[in-house]
Design a protein around this motif. Structure first.
Motif, mmCIF file in Angstrom:
data_model
loop_
_atom_site.group_PDB
_atom_site.id
_atom_site.type_symbol
_atom_site.label_atom_id
_atom_site.label_comp_id
_atom_site.label_asym_id
_atom_site.label_seq_id
_atom_site.Cartn_x
_atom_site.Cartn_y
_atom_site.Cartn_z
ATOM 1 N N ALA A 1 1.327 45.099 -15.439
ATOM 2 C CA ALA A 1 0.290 44.070 -15.297
ATOM 3 C C ALA A 1 0.865 42.685 -15.027
ATOM 4 N N MET A 2 2.107 42.438 -15.449
ATOM 5 C CA MET A 2 2.701 41.109 -15.274
ATOM 6 C C MET A 2 3.709 41.064 -14.122
ATOM 7 N N THR A 3 3.944 42.203 -13.487
ATOM 8 C CA THR A 3 5.002 42.288 -12.478
ATOM 9 C C THR A 3 4.634 41.558 -11.196
ATOM 10 N N GLY A 4 5.594 40.759 -10.679
ATOM 11 C CA GLY A 4 5.453 40.134 -9.376
ATOM 12 C C GLY A 4 4.416 39.037 -9.292
ATOM 13 N N ARG A 5 4.043 38.440 -10.406
ATOM 14 C CA ARG A 5 2.978 37.435 -10.371
ATOM 15 C C ARG A 5 3.488 36.006 -10.566
ATOM 16 N N GLY A 6 4.792 35.861 -10.812
ATOM 17 C CA GLY A 6 5.354 34.525 -10.962
ATOM 18 C C GLY A 6 4.917 33.809 -12.226
ATOM 19 N N LEU A 7 4.590 34.571 -13.263
ATOM 20 C CA LEU A 7 4.112 33.973 -14.514
ATOM 21 C C LEU A 7 5.239 33.710 -15.508
ATOM 22 N N GLU A 8 6.472 34.048 -15.135
ATOM 23 C CA GLU A 8 7.595 33.844 -16.043
ATOM 24 C C GLU A 8 7.950 32.349 -16.135
ATOM 25 N N ILE A 9 8.151 31.871 -17.355
ATOM 26 C CA ILE A 9 8.623 30.498 -17.584
ATOM 27 C C ILE A 9 10.145 30.485 -17.670
ATOM 28 N N ALA A 10 10.709 31.462 -18.363
ATOM 29 C CA ALA A 10 12.151 31.596 -18.548
ATOM 30 C C ALA A 10 12.430 33.012 -19.015
ATOM 31 N N TRP A 11 13.720 33.353 -19.034
ATOM 32 C CA TRP A 11 14.166 34.645 -19.541
ATOM 33 C C TRP A 11 15.169 34.395 -20.662
ATOM 34 N N VAL A 12 15.108 35.175 -21.744
ATOM 35 C CA VAL A 12 16.029 35.012 -22.866
ATOM 36 C C VAL A 12 16.831 36.294 -23.056
ATOM 37 N N ASP A 13 17.812 36.210 -23.951
ATOM 38 C CA ASP A 13 18.757 37.322 -24.086
ATOM 39 C C ASP A 13 18.482 38.251 -25.263
ATOM 40 N N ASP A 14 17.420 37.977 -26.030
ATOM 41 C CA ASP A 14 17.213 38.740 -27.268
ATOM 42 C C ASP A 14 15.725 39.009 -27.476
ATOM 43 N N PRO A 15 15.290 40.273 -27.363
ATOM 44 C CA PRO A 15 13.867 40.578 -27.535
ATOM 45 C C PRO A 15 13.379 40.380 -28.966
ATOM 46 N N VAL A 16 14.271 40.508 -29.937
ATOM 47 C CA VAL A 16 13.873 40.313 -31.326
ATOM 48 C C VAL A 16 13.574 38.834 -31.577
ATOM 49 N N GLU A 17 14.449 37.952 -31.092
ATOM 50 C CA GLU A 17 14.204 36.518 -31.245
ATOM 51 C C GLU A 17 12.957 36.105 -30.468
ATOM 52 N N LEU A 18 12.706 36.735 -29.330
ATOM 53 C CA LEU A 18 11.494 36.445 -28.567
ATOM 54 C C LEU A 18 10.251 36.838 -29.364
ATOM 55 N N PHE A 19 10.319 37.972 -30.059
ATOM 56 C CA PHE A 19 9.202 38.404 -30.897
ATOM 57 C C PHE A 19 8.915 37.351 -31.971
ATOM 58 N N THR B 1 4.736 29.475 -47.608
ATOM 59 C CA THR B 1 5.789 30.027 -46.780
ATOM 60 C C THR B 1 6.278 28.910 -45.862
ATOM 61 N N GLY B 2 7.276 29.219 -45.035
ATOM 62 C CA GLY B 2 7.822 28.208 -44.151
ATOM 63 C C GLY B 2 7.820 28.660 -42.710
ATOM 64 N N TYR B 3 7.796 27.687 -41.804
ATOM 65 C CA TYR B 3 7.970 28.003 -40.391
ATOM 66 C C TYR B 3 8.884 26.956 -39.765
ATOM 67 N N PHE B 4 9.328 27.222 -38.556
ATOM 68 C CA PHE B 4 10.314 26.371 -37.924
ATOM 69 C C PHE B 4 10.180 26.489 -36.408
ATOM 70 N N GLU B 5 10.942 25.686 -35.692
ATOM 71 C CA GLU B 5 10.983 25.779 -34.237
ATOM 72 C C GLU B 5 12.257 26.528 -33.850
ATOM 73 N N PRO B 6 12.139 27.738 -33.341
ATOM 74 C CA PRO B 6 13.334 28.498 -32.977
ATOM 75 C C PRO B 6 14.038 27.900 -31.753
ATOM 76 N N GLU B 7 15.313 28.176 -31.645
ATOM 77 C CA GLU B 7 16.090 27.864 -30.447
ATOM 78 C C GLU B 7 16.693 29.164 -29.936
ATOM 79 N N LEU B 8 16.382 29.513 -28.709
ATOM 80 C CA LEU B 8 16.880 30.731 -28.090
ATOM 81 C C LEU B 8 17.759 30.386 -26.900
ATOM 82 N N ASP B 9 18.660 31.277 -26.553
ATOM 83 C CA ASP B 9 19.469 31.121 -25.353
ATOM 84 C C ASP B 9 18.749 31.787 -24.189
ATOM 85 N N GLY B 10 18.666 31.068 -23.072
ATOM 86 C CA GLY B 10 17.951 31.627 -21.941
ATOM 87 C C GLY B 10 18.287 30.936 -20.635
ATOM 88 N N ALA B 11 17.553 31.297 -19.603
ATOM 89 C CA ALA B 11 17.762 30.740 -18.269
ATOM 90 C C ALA B 11 16.430 30.740 -17.530
#
Length: 346
Positions: free
Chosen positions: A143-161, A98-108
């Motif tokens: 469990a993750m709320t308000g802890r400052g563990l976010e690196i970035a936010w993206v616009d698509d939960p499917v691409e994040l999956f 099979t194949g794998y790749f490095e995805p590119e997502l749009d985020g901030a």
């Protein structure tokens, strides 16, 4: 002496137990047995081998790495033929590429109405636990709320999956720069394939399953699609990768950049990380190429199972997502290590 031993070794088959506990047979071949060997770009393979061979700690590998650094590029083929032997490792299962790749997502780096799906660093309690919260519990609870563990936010939960499945990727930021992330740990739950679940339900036929088909189905069925993603309880956390230049590939399991169409992910129970592997991929677009096992994956299990790295971005993702082909992979081992596989009575 080497030539005499080489002729004795050809065709010898050994049966041993792998680290995974399954019986595996190991057959020593000749380079003449490798389909297309002479036509490959051995210089390119040697260059990729040199990227990680310095991290191999066993004395025989270290010695070979030292020799490799002194070889002229045009002599790469003779290097592999002189110091390695091809070993076919089989565990009774058919080969599958099979194949794998490095995805590119749009985020901030800050959440907005558009960018609202976070990538998280791993929390201490998840790192310390054998099994932490499931995907559903983690994403629907606080469990993750308000802890400052976010690196970035993206616009698509499917691409994040799918980014979590790949384990690394790039986030394209609004100012045109990019943020690279790598695997930072997991919640300890087993990976469950949502493609296999769609087949089990009769939603897709086995021949229809691909990353593109799964994406389309999830997006066309928002509520059922969101629930389908929870079928996989495994959740991957990330870390920011700052020391890899943009022109290089993402970090693999050896913490070195992987190379497009020269690096594979393999099962270290059968294939040592850093080892050269001769790939004979059949199917629609046959491939004969010497690659280096520089990565692993939770779904990559078995002696004849490999994931080929296709590169970065959408085009690479489309090519990787279509790949599901049979063939054969042959491990190249240092000659002394291959001799050690001979049965005691030989």
């Amino acid at each position: 002496m080497i030539a005499a031993l080489r002729s004795l070794l050809l065709g010898v088959v050994m049966t041993t137990a792998s680290a995974a506990g399954a019986e595996a047979t190991r057959s020593i071949l000749s380079f003449n047995d490798l389909d297309g060997w002479a036509a490959d770009d051995h210089e390119a393979a040697l260059s990729v081998f040199l990227n990680t061979c310095g991290d191999l700690k066993d004395p025989d590998w270290q010695a070979l790495c030292g020799v490799a650094r002194s070889y002229k590029p045009e002599a790469a083929r003779s290097f592999f033929e002189l110091f390695f032997r091809p070993v076919l490792v089989e565990d009774g299962n058919d080969a599958m590429f099979t194949g794998y790749f490095e995805p590119e997502l749009d985020g901030a780096k800050s959440p907005t109405g558009k960018y609202r799906y976070p990538l998280y660093r791993i929390p201490p309690e998840a790192r310390e636990a054998d099994q932490w919260l499931s995907r559903r519990e983690l994403l629907t609870g606080d469990a993750m709320t308000g802890r400052g563990l976010e690196i970035a936010w993206v616009d698509d939960p499917v691409e994040l999956f799918f980014l979590q499945i790949q384990g690394s990727g790039r986030i394209r930021l609004p100012d045109g720069s990019a943020l690279r992330v790598g695997y930072g740990g997991a919640n300890g739950h087993p990976y469950r394939s949502i493609g296999a679940e769609l087949v089990r339900r009769g939603t897709l036929g086995a021949h229809e399953v691909s990353a593109q088909m799964i994406r389309a189905w999830v997006r066309n069925n928002p509520e059922a699609g969101a629930e389908l993603l929870f079928h996989n309880p495994s959740y991957v956390f990330f870390r920011e990768v700052t020391r890899v230049a943009p022109e290089f590939g993402p970090l693999g399991a050896m913490n070195r950049s992987v190379t497009t169409m020269r690096s594979i992910a393999a099962d270290p129970a059968y294939t040592p990380l850093g080892a050269p592997v001769w790939v004979e991929k059949d199917g629609k677009n046959p491939l004969r190429r010497l690659m280096i096992a520089q990565d692993t994956g939770s779904a990559i299990k078995g002696a004849q199972r490999a994931d080929i790295f296709f590169g970065t971005g959408d085009e690479a993702g489309q090519a990787a997502g279509r790949l599901k082909d049979p063939g054969r992979m042959v491990l190249l081992l240092p000659i002394q290590r291959a001799y050690a596989l001979l049965p005691d009575e030989f």
